[in-house]
Enzyme design. Sequence first.
Site, PDB file in Angstrom:
ATOM      1  N   ASN A  30       0.863  -1.189   0.000  1.00  0.00           N
ATOM      2  CA  ASN A  30       0.000   0.000   0.000  1.00  0.00           C
ATOM      3  C   ASN A  30       0.902   1.242   0.000  1.00  0.00           C
ATOM      4  O   ASN A  30       1.651   1.486   0.951  1.00  0.00           O
ATOM      5  CB  ASN A  30      -0.901  -0.026   1.236  1.00  0.00           C
ATOM      6  CG  ASN A  30      -1.854   1.145   1.252  1.00  0.00           C
ATOM      7  OD1 ASN A  30      -1.461   2.275   0.992  1.00  0.00           O
ATOM      8  ND2 ASN A  30      -3.112   0.895   1.556  1.00  0.00           N
ATOM      9  N   HIS A  33       0.962   6.228   1.667  1.00  0.00           N
ATOM     10  CA  HIS A  33       1.779   7.138   2.474  1.00  0.00           C
ATOM     11  C   HIS A  33       2.776   7.930   1.630  1.00  0.00           C
ATOM     12  O   HIS A  33       3.184   9.020   2.007  1.00  0.00           O
ATOM     13  CB  HIS A  33       2.569   6.360   3.529  1.00  0.00           C
ATOM     14  CG  HIS A  33       1.748   6.002   4.744  1.00  0.00           C
ATOM     15  ND1 HIS A  33       0.517   6.507   4.997  1.00  0.00           N
ATOM     16  CD2 HIS A  33       2.035   5.188   5.784  1.00  0.00           C
ATOM     17  CE1 HIS A  33       0.061   6.020   6.138  1.00  0.00           C
ATOM     18  NE2 HIS A  33       0.962   5.203   6.635  1.00  0.00           N
ATOM     19  N   HIS A  66      -5.558   3.651  -2.174  1.00  0.00           N
ATOM     20  CA  HIS A  66      -6.910   3.978  -1.714  1.00  0.00           C
ATOM     21  C   HIS A  66      -7.249   5.368  -2.246  1.00  0.00           C
ATOM     22  O   HIS A  66      -6.624   6.352  -1.853  1.00  0.00           O
ATOM     23  CB  HIS A  66      -6.923   3.959  -0.176  1.00  0.00           C
ATOM     24  CG  HIS A  66      -8.269   4.196   0.425  1.00  0.00           C
ATOM     25  ND1 HIS A  66      -8.493   4.059   1.774  1.00  0.00           N
ATOM     26  CD2 HIS A  66      -9.453   4.557  -0.109  1.00  0.00           C
ATOM     27  CE1 HIS A  66      -9.778   4.325   2.035  1.00  0.00           C
ATOM     28  NE2 HIS A  66     -10.370   4.638   0.903  1.00  0.00           N
ATOM     29  N   ARG A  68      -9.459   8.033  -1.809  1.00  0.00           N
ATOM     30  CA  ARG A  68     -10.477   8.486  -0.847  1.00  0.00           C
ATOM     31  C   ARG A  68     -11.313   9.601  -1.456  1.00  0.00           C
ATOM     32  O   ARG A  68     -10.827  10.361  -2.307  1.00  0.00           O
ATOM     33  CB  ARG A  68      -9.797   8.988   0.429  1.00  0.00           C
ATOM     34  CG  ARG A  68      -9.068   7.903   1.206  1.00  0.00           C
ATOM     35  CD  ARG A  68      -8.509   8.463   2.502  1.00  0.00           C
ATOM     36  NE  ARG A  68      -9.565   8.766   3.436  1.00  0.00           N
ATOM     37  CZ  ARG A  68      -9.849   8.033   4.516  1.00  0.00           C
ATOM     38  NH1 ARG A  68      -9.124   6.982   4.826  1.00  0.00           N
ATOM     39  NH2 ARG A  68     -10.842   8.380   5.300  1.00  0.00           N
ATOM     40  N   ARG A  72      -7.150  12.831   0.121  1.00  0.00           N
ATOM     41  CA  ARG A  72      -6.085  13.328   1.015  1.00  0.00           C
ATOM     42  C   ARG A  72      -4.707  12.808   0.631  1.00  0.00           C
ATOM     43  O   ARG A  72      -3.707  13.402   0.987  1.00  0.00           O
ATOM     44  CB  ARG A  72      -6.395  12.977   2.466  1.00  0.00           C
ATOM     45  CG  ARG A  72      -6.300  11.517   2.795  1.00  0.00           C
ATOM     46  CD  ARG A  72      -6.352  11.276   4.276  1.00  0.00           C
ATOM     47  NE  ARG A  72      -7.649  11.543   4.832  1.00  0.00           N
ATOM     48  CZ  ARG A  72      -8.087  10.965   5.955  1.00  0.00           C
ATOM     49  NH1 ARG A  72      -7.327  10.138   6.614  1.00  0.00           N
ATOM     50  NH2 ARG A  72      -9.289  11.229   6.407  1.00  0.00           N
ATOM     51  N   GLU A  93      -8.453   0.336  -3.309  1.00  0.00           N
ATOM     52  CA  GLU A  93      -9.359   0.379  -2.152  1.00  0.00           C
ATOM     53  C   GLU A  93     -10.286   1.565  -2.350  1.00  0.00           C
ATOM     54  O   GLU A  93      -9.837   2.653  -2.719  1.00  0.00           O
ATOM     55  CB  GLU A  93      -8.570   0.597  -0.863  1.00  0.00           C
ATOM     56  CG  GLU A  93      -7.692  -0.553  -0.469  1.00  0.00           C
ATOM     57  CD  GLU A  93      -6.900  -0.220   0.789  1.00  0.00           C
ATOM     58  OE1 GLU A  93      -7.113   0.839   1.401  1.00  0.00           O
ATOM     59  OE2 GLU A  93      -6.043  -1.026   1.147  1.00  0.00           O
ATOM     60  N   THR A 124      -8.210   3.693   7.730  1.00  0.00           N
ATOM     61  CA  THR A 124      -9.398   2.845   7.801  1.00  0.00           C
ATOM     62  C   THR A 124      -9.434   2.161   9.163  1.00  0.00           C
ATOM     63  O   THR A 124      -8.512   1.433   9.514  1.00  0.00           O
ATOM     64  CB  THR A 124      -9.353   1.793   6.672  1.00  0.00           C
ATOM     65  OG1 THR A 124      -8.930   2.439   5.477  1.00  0.00           O
ATOM     66  CG2 THR A 124     -10.699   1.154   6.467  1.00  0.00           C
ATOM     67  N   GLU A 174     -10.970  -9.519   2.673  1.00  0.00           N
ATOM     68  CA  GLU A 174      -9.738  -9.130   3.379  1.00  0.00           C
ATOM     69  C   GLU A 174     -10.092  -8.938   4.847  1.00  0.00           C
ATOM     70  O   GLU A 174     -10.940  -8.107   5.188  1.00  0.00           O
ATOM     71  CB  GLU A 174      -9.164  -7.831   2.796  1.00  0.00           C
ATOM     72  CG  GLU A 174      -7.931  -7.365   3.573  1.00  0.00           C
ATOM     73  CD  GLU A 174      -7.185  -6.209   2.915  1.00  0.00           C
ATOM     74  OE1 GLU A 174      -7.251  -6.051   1.683  1.00  0.00           O
ATOM     75  OE2 GLU A 174      -6.506  -5.474   3.670  1.00  0.00           O
ATOM     76  N   HIS A 214      -3.761  -4.531   7.578  1.00  0.00           N
ATOM     77  CA  HIS A 214      -3.884  -3.416   8.504  1.00  0.00           C
ATOM     78  C   HIS A 214      -3.035  -3.651   9.753  1.00  0.00           C
ATOM     79  O   HIS A 214      -3.250  -4.601  10.481  1.00  0.00           O
ATOM     80  CB  HIS A 214      -5.323  -3.129   8.931  1.00  0.00           C
ATOM     81  CG  HIS A 214      -5.476  -1.696   9.347  1.00  0.00           C
ATOM     82  ND1 HIS A 214      -5.796  -0.694   8.458  1.00  0.00           N
ATOM     83  CD2 HIS A 214      -5.275  -1.105  10.527  1.00  0.00           C
ATOM     84  CE1 HIS A 214      -5.811   0.449   9.089  1.00  0.00           C
ATOM     85  NE2 HIS A 214      -5.490   0.239  10.337  1.00  0.00           N
ATOM     86  N   GLY A 215      -2.076  -2.767   9.938  1.00  0.00           N
ATOM     87  CA  GLY A 215      -1.221  -2.833  11.120  1.00  0.00           C
ATOM     88  C   GLY A 215      -0.184  -3.947  11.075  1.00  0.00           C
ATOM     89  O   GLY A 215       0.486  -4.201  12.084  1.00  0.00           O
TER      90      GLY A 215
HETATM   91  N1  PXP Z   1      -5.749  -3.068   3.910  1.00  0.00           N
HETATM   92  C1  PXP Z   1      -6.697  -2.092   3.936  1.00  0.00           C
HETATM   93  C2  PXP Z   1      -8.080  -2.438   3.476  1.00  0.00           C
HETATM   94  C3  PXP Z   1      -6.399  -0.786   4.377  1.00  0.00           C
HETATM   95  O1  PXP Z   1      -7.353   0.161   4.395  1.00  0.00           O
HETATM   96  C4  PXP Z   1      -5.058  -0.495   4.762  1.00  0.00           C
HETATM   97  C5  PXP Z   1      -4.709   0.901   5.208  1.00  0.00           C
HETATM   98  O2  PXP Z   1      -4.927   1.795   4.174  1.00  0.00           O
HETATM   99  C6  PXP Z   1      -4.115  -1.524   4.687  1.00  0.00           C
HETATM  100  C7  PXP Z   1      -4.484  -2.793   4.295  1.00  0.00           C
HETATM  101  C8  PXP Z   1      -2.675  -1.284   5.071  1.00  0.00           C
HETATM  102  O3  PXP Z   1      -2.598  -0.969   6.425  1.00  0.00           O
HETATM  103  P1  PXP Z   1      -1.200  -0.528   7.062  1.00  0.00           P
HETATM  104  O4  PXP Z   1      -0.838   0.782   6.445  1.00  0.00           O
HETATM  105  O5  PXP Z   1      -1.510  -0.427   8.524  1.00  0.00           O
HETATM  106  O6  PXP Z   1      -0.216  -1.602   6.727  1.00  0.00           O
END
Ligand code: PXP
Length: 262
Positions: A30, A33, A66, A68, A72, A93, A124, A174, A214-215
Amino acid sequence: MRSLAIFPQRSTLEAIPPRIRTAMLELGINIDHVATIRQARKTVEPDPVWAAALAELGGADCITIHLREDRRHIQDRDVKLLRETVRAKLNLEMACAEEIIQIALEVKPDQITLVPERREEITTEGGLDVITQLQPMTETVKRLQNGGMFVSLFLNADPKQIEAGLQTGCDAIELHTGNYADAETARDREAEWHRLQVAGTMISAAGKRLHAGHGLTYHNVLPIALIPQMRELNIGHSIVSRAVSVGMQEAVAEMKRLLAQR
Ligand code: PXP
């Protein structure tokens, strides 16, 4: 660094040759950032299109972005250029919002991951509530599939939400790994891991592809990768953070080497 607790029985995967095991698990990077840094100055650098190319050189199987509604980080221009330049899978996304659905139908990423979106959130924060939005969600899944896209839903490891998600006819789910990542004790982390594993079994028994994200970090990813049905991990923050020190290509390669231990 805290030690990794490997919860799954390795024997479930050991019957599969290592090369096949690695190939079966795709790594999505992803790159939102990277766009966040660019938007901090509203300038042209760093360019997520460059970052995606370097991530692919490091071994990324998928580039995740993503778009949005508040724009942003990722911009419409990024989505269009990445569609032309990404050689790996492109995963968009997005929220179930008509404006973004129209963009998806026009640009046609390989994969869509439907996510909830709230303007005030930093990222998210949880999975979709499919139960209360079953009909509109089902229609959106169908429209995107008819447009030739593979559709995944971002859900918490909640059996009721998963049941509803499966009813939409989606292609993949997911699982949100935020609670697992944020767990403060080994016992809580293990409980979250078990919830994810049970949800993963439901999803793959229904014939859908299992994704998670995520995380996830270099420190906590392996137990999630070791869930036998796992087919795709989407990781952003940890890899982009590492890339600040070692570069994007190497940061992705490090994660690929880690996942090869699977
Ligand atoms: N999967 C989804 C659906 C997300 O929304 C995000 C964050 O944008 C991620 C994965 C990646 O999360 P992280 O940046 O915490 O690795």
